[in-house]
Design an enzyme around this catalytic site. Structure first.
Site, PDB file in Angstrom:
ATOM      1  N   SER A   3      18.485  85.593  26.587  1.00 44.76           N
ATOM      2  CA  SER A   3      19.609  86.136  27.357  1.00 44.76           C
ATOM      3  C   SER A   3      20.398  85.093  28.156  1.00 44.76           C
ATOM      4  O   SER A   3      21.599  84.924  27.946  1.00 44.76           O
ATOM      5  CB  SER A   3      19.076  87.235  28.286  1.00 44.76           C
ATOM      6  OG  SER A   3      20.025  87.608  29.231  1.00 44.76           O
ATOM      7  N   TRP A   4      19.749  84.408  29.111  1.00 48.04           N
ATOM      8  CA  TRP A   4      20.578  83.527  29.954  1.00 48.04           C
ATOM      9  C   TRP A   4      20.963  82.268  29.202  1.00 48.04           C
ATOM     10  O   TRP A   4      21.992  81.662  29.488  1.00 48.04           O
ATOM     11  CB  TRP A   4      19.980  83.294  31.340  1.00 48.04           C
ATOM     12  CG  TRP A   4      18.906  82.276  31.541  1.00 48.04           C
ATOM     13  CD1 TRP A   4      17.847  82.016  30.735  1.00 48.04           C
ATOM     14  CD2 TRP A   4      18.782  81.383  32.661  1.00 48.04           C
ATOM     15  NE1 TRP A   4      17.066  81.040  31.294  1.00 48.04           N
ATOM     16  CE2 TRP A   4      17.607  80.630  32.473  1.00 48.04           C
ATOM     17  CE3 TRP A   4      19.533  81.165  33.822  1.00 48.04           C
ATOM     18  CZ2 TRP A   4      17.178  79.665  33.393  1.00 48.04           C
ATOM     19  CZ3 TRP A   4      19.097  80.212  34.743  1.00 48.04           C
ATOM     20  CH2 TRP A   4      17.937  79.468  34.526  1.00 48.04           C
ATOM     21  N   GLY A  26      13.576  82.658  34.491  1.00 50.51           N
ATOM     22  CA  GLY A  26      14.137  81.519  33.760  1.00 50.51           C
ATOM     23  C   GLY A  26      13.382  80.233  34.049  1.00 50.51           C
ATOM     24  O   GLY A  26      13.474  79.276  33.306  1.00 50.51           O
ATOM     25  N   ASP A  35      10.063  79.518  33.986  1.00 48.69           N
ATOM     26  CA  ASP A  35       8.808  80.164  33.611  1.00 48.69           C
ATOM     27  C   ASP A  35       7.549  79.568  34.243  1.00 48.69           C
ATOM     28  O   ASP A  35       6.657  80.286  34.650  1.00 48.69           O
ATOM     29  CB  ASP A  35       8.648  80.127  32.088  1.00 48.69           C
ATOM     30  CG  ASP A  35       9.789  80.836  31.376  1.00 48.69           C
ATOM     31  OD1 ASP A  35      10.884  80.922  31.941  1.00 48.69           O
ATOM     32  OD2 ASP A  35       9.568  81.306  30.250  1.00 48.69           O
ATOM     33  N   ARG A  43       3.157  72.103  28.721  1.00 46.81           N
ATOM     34  CA  ARG A  43       3.306  73.560  28.714  1.00 46.81           C
ATOM     35  C   ARG A  43       2.373  74.201  29.741  1.00 46.81           C
ATOM     36  O   ARG A  43       1.497  73.546  30.297  1.00 46.81           O
ATOM     37  CB  ARG A  43       2.991  74.108  27.317  1.00 46.81           C
ATOM     38  CG  ARG A  43       3.905  73.610  26.215  1.00 46.81           C
ATOM     39  CD  ARG A  43       5.302  74.168  26.276  1.00 46.81           C
ATOM     40  NE  ARG A  43       5.325  75.623  26.348  1.00 46.81           N
ATOM     41  CZ  ARG A  43       6.441  76.332  26.529  1.00 46.81           C
ATOM     42  NH1 ARG A  43       7.595  75.736  26.660  1.00 46.81           N
ATOM     43  NH2 ARG A  43       6.399  77.637  26.599  1.00 46.81           N
ATOM     44  N   GLU A  79      14.919  69.613  25.933  1.00 43.42           N
ATOM     45  CA  GLU A  79      14.913  70.772  26.835  1.00 43.42           C
ATOM     46  C   GLU A  79      14.893  70.322  28.302  1.00 43.42           C
ATOM     47  O   GLU A  79      15.532  70.922  29.152  1.00 43.42           O
ATOM     48  CB  GLU A  79      13.674  71.612  26.503  1.00 43.42           C
ATOM     49  CG  GLU A  79      13.587  72.953  27.189  1.00 43.42           C
ATOM     50  CD  GLU A  79      12.319  73.709  26.776  1.00 43.42           C
ATOM     51  OE1 GLU A  79      11.483  73.140  26.028  1.00 43.42           O
ATOM     52  OE2 GLU A  79      12.159  74.865  27.201  1.00 43.42           O
TER      53      GLU A  79
HETATM   54  C1  GLC Z   1      11.912  78.624  28.515  1.00 40.53           C
HETATM   55  C2  GLC Z   1      12.696  78.522  29.809  1.00 40.53           C
HETATM   56  C3  GLC Z   1      13.669  79.683  29.905  1.00 40.53           C
HETATM   57  C4  GLC Z   1      14.519  79.749  28.648  1.00 40.53           C
HETATM   58  C5  GLC Z   1      13.663  79.806  27.391  1.00 40.53           C
HETATM   59  C6  GLC Z   1      14.470  79.679  26.106  1.00 40.53           C
HETATM   60  O1  GLC Z   1      11.073  79.728  28.509  1.00 40.53           O
HETATM   61  O2  GLC Z   1      11.856  78.481  30.915  1.00 40.53           O
HETATM   62  O3  GLC Z   1      14.493  79.523  31.021  1.00 40.53           O
HETATM   63  O4  GLC Z   1      15.358  80.841  28.691  1.00 40.53           O
HETATM   64  O5  GLC Z   1      12.762  78.734  27.406  1.00 40.53           O
HETATM   65  O6  GLC Z   1      15.194  78.487  26.124  1.00 40.53           O
END
Ligand code: GLC
Length: 445
Positions: free
Chosen positions: A39-40, A176, A178, A213, A415
């Site tokens: 989503s975001w 977001g 995580d 991770r 990332e």
């Molecule tokens: C990870 C990030 C999250 C993001 C996802 C997909 O889980 O923490 O913010 O939306 O990856 O990129």
């Protein structure tokens, strides 16, 4: 190569990353690690497309909202292209969102949400459209407007049952961020037997090194929470009423909601709708963030753990994000800037490295490589860059803009990045890294 040739080459490589990740209608964050629509991520990705391919930007958001639930929520993952090989865990068979009558049966989705930055992306698309694209961009904004309103209505209705003006999240994945140390105290309180879900296999440590991770014990808790939600059919009243162990009023989530409401007000003005209800909600949320989440001792904002009724005093960069929605007054902004300039976050001109670290570099939980526990993230820098500009702190904003441009050139389209060395980590060929780089490079074309 001179500077302008370098910019052209970098733009070209960034577009190639997005082309690879484009699945004819939406963009995966990274092929191996995150093979669906998030989503975001999609909102950040659309902000990059807005600079050179408005049609794609629109399709990206349209496809996300095609999975909006009938109650208004926008799910955090849409499994448009799910395959039974279970390349991602937890996939649709684990979520079982069909237990909720409002969930779409196709495409399948997860049952939680992510930060609401979508209205901000729609306004960005309109602003980037120029005179010739304005009409079409406004038509798109008109199409999205009721969907965005339903999304925000859902958040205020379901996630703020006491009417405080700030909403809560129910899972670290909703933030977001995580694997942020922000969640450590909350997860530690949860009593989950080790390997409680022995039937599942993690997939996230196949493409990315395990030491970058989350730990297995964290994963047990993540999955325990998902199970708690599915047992309650993703009914928010039951989740809250039955004592969900994870209920956090998060600074970044509420900041993005506040900004999204401000941007809804602007969209309303452009579309000839009434902006007043959106302005009022944005103000209410800004006031509540200032009242409840400001941490005067540290000089920036802190999350609040509703389940134990205590602030979460972990020093995360996200505590500075309210600058993005102009939530702090001048005096608070000044205090925050002083903290940002210290070695903790590394934004001072004399400090070496690649700010801004996602977590205080002097705190014991800091790690320059582990996901969300210190690395620099392009989207956090992008939010903070805009926030600093809004307060006229142009030198520091410029440092962040330069870092956004330098890191992918140096460390690849990764990332996240080591804030000390600039080395890239996490998933490779990561979409929002490419998209937001495109956005900032276009500012200067
Ligand atoms: C990870 C990030 C999250 C993001 C996802 C997909 O889980 O923490 O913010 O939306 O990856 O990129």
């Amino acid at each position: 190569m001179n500077a302008s040739q370098e910019t052209t080459a970098l733009l070209q490589s960034a577009r190639e990353v997005l082309d690879e990740n484009w699945k004819d209608g939406f963009t995966v964050p990274a092929q191996n690690q995150y093979p669906y629509q998030w989503s975001w991520d999609s909102a950040f990705i659309a902000a990059g497309y807005a600079r050179y391919d408005r049609e794609r930007a629109q399709r990206e958001l349209r496809s996300l909202f095609s999975a909006q639930w009938a109650d208004g929520r926008v799910p955090h993952i849409v499994f448009h292209n799910a395959t039974p090989d279970a390349s991602y865990f937890p996939g649709p068979e684990f979520w079982q969102t069909e237990r909720n009558p409002f969930a779409p049966l196709s495409p399948r989705t997860s049952g939680i949400v992510q930060p609401p930055n979508h209205a901000t992306a729609v306004l960005h698309i309109v602003r980037c459209a120029g005179e010739e694209g304005e009409k079409a961009a406004l038509a798109f904004a008109g199409e999205m407007f009721p969907k965005l309103r339903a999304w925000h209505d859902w958040l205020y209705r379901e996630r703020d049952p006491r009417g405080e003006g700030v909403v809560y999240i129910i899972h670290p994945w909703e933030s977001g961020q995580d694997n942020s140390p922000l969640w450590d105290p909350v997860l530690a309180r949860m009593d989950v037997p080790p390997a409680h879900f022995s039937g599942f296999r993690r997939r996230d440590t196949r493409a990315v090194a395990p030491e970058e991770r989350p730990l297995d014990s964290d994963y047990d808790r993540y999955i325990f929470l998902v199970d708690f939600f599915r047992q309650r059919g993703y009914d928010e009243r039951k989740i809250f009423g039955d004592g969900c162990p994870f209920l956090v009023q998060d600074v970044l989530f509420n900041t993005l909601l506040c900004r999204a409401e401000q941007d809804m007000a602007e969209l309303a003005r452009l579309l000839g709708e009434n902006p007043a209800p959106f302005e009022a909600r944005a103000r209410r949320t800004a006031d509540a963030v200032n009242r409840k989440l400001w941490d005067g001792d540290r000089g920036y904002y802190a999350d609040y753990d509703l389940a134990s009724e205590k602030p979460i005093p972990m020093p995360a960069l996200a505590g500075f994000s309210p600058l993005f929605a102009r939530i702090p007054g001048e005096e608070r902004a000044e205090t925050m800037l002083r903290r940002l300039l210290t070695p903790s976050f590394g934004l001072g001109a004399e400090q070496k490295g690649y700010p801004a670290s996602s977590y205080d570099r002097e705190a014991p939980e800091y790690s320059p490589r582990r996901y969300w526990r210190g690395p620099t993230w392009i989207q956090m820098n992008w939010l903070l860059m805009h926030g600093l500009r809004a307060y006229g702190r142009n030198d520091q904003a410029e440092r962040l803009r330069r870092t956004i441009a330098e890191l992918p050139a140096k460390g690849g389209f990764r990332e996240y990045f080591n804030p000390e060395t600039g080395e890239g980590h996490g998933a490779h060929r990561f979409s929002w890294t490419a998209a937001l780089l495109i956005d900032v490079l276009h500012e200067q074309l």
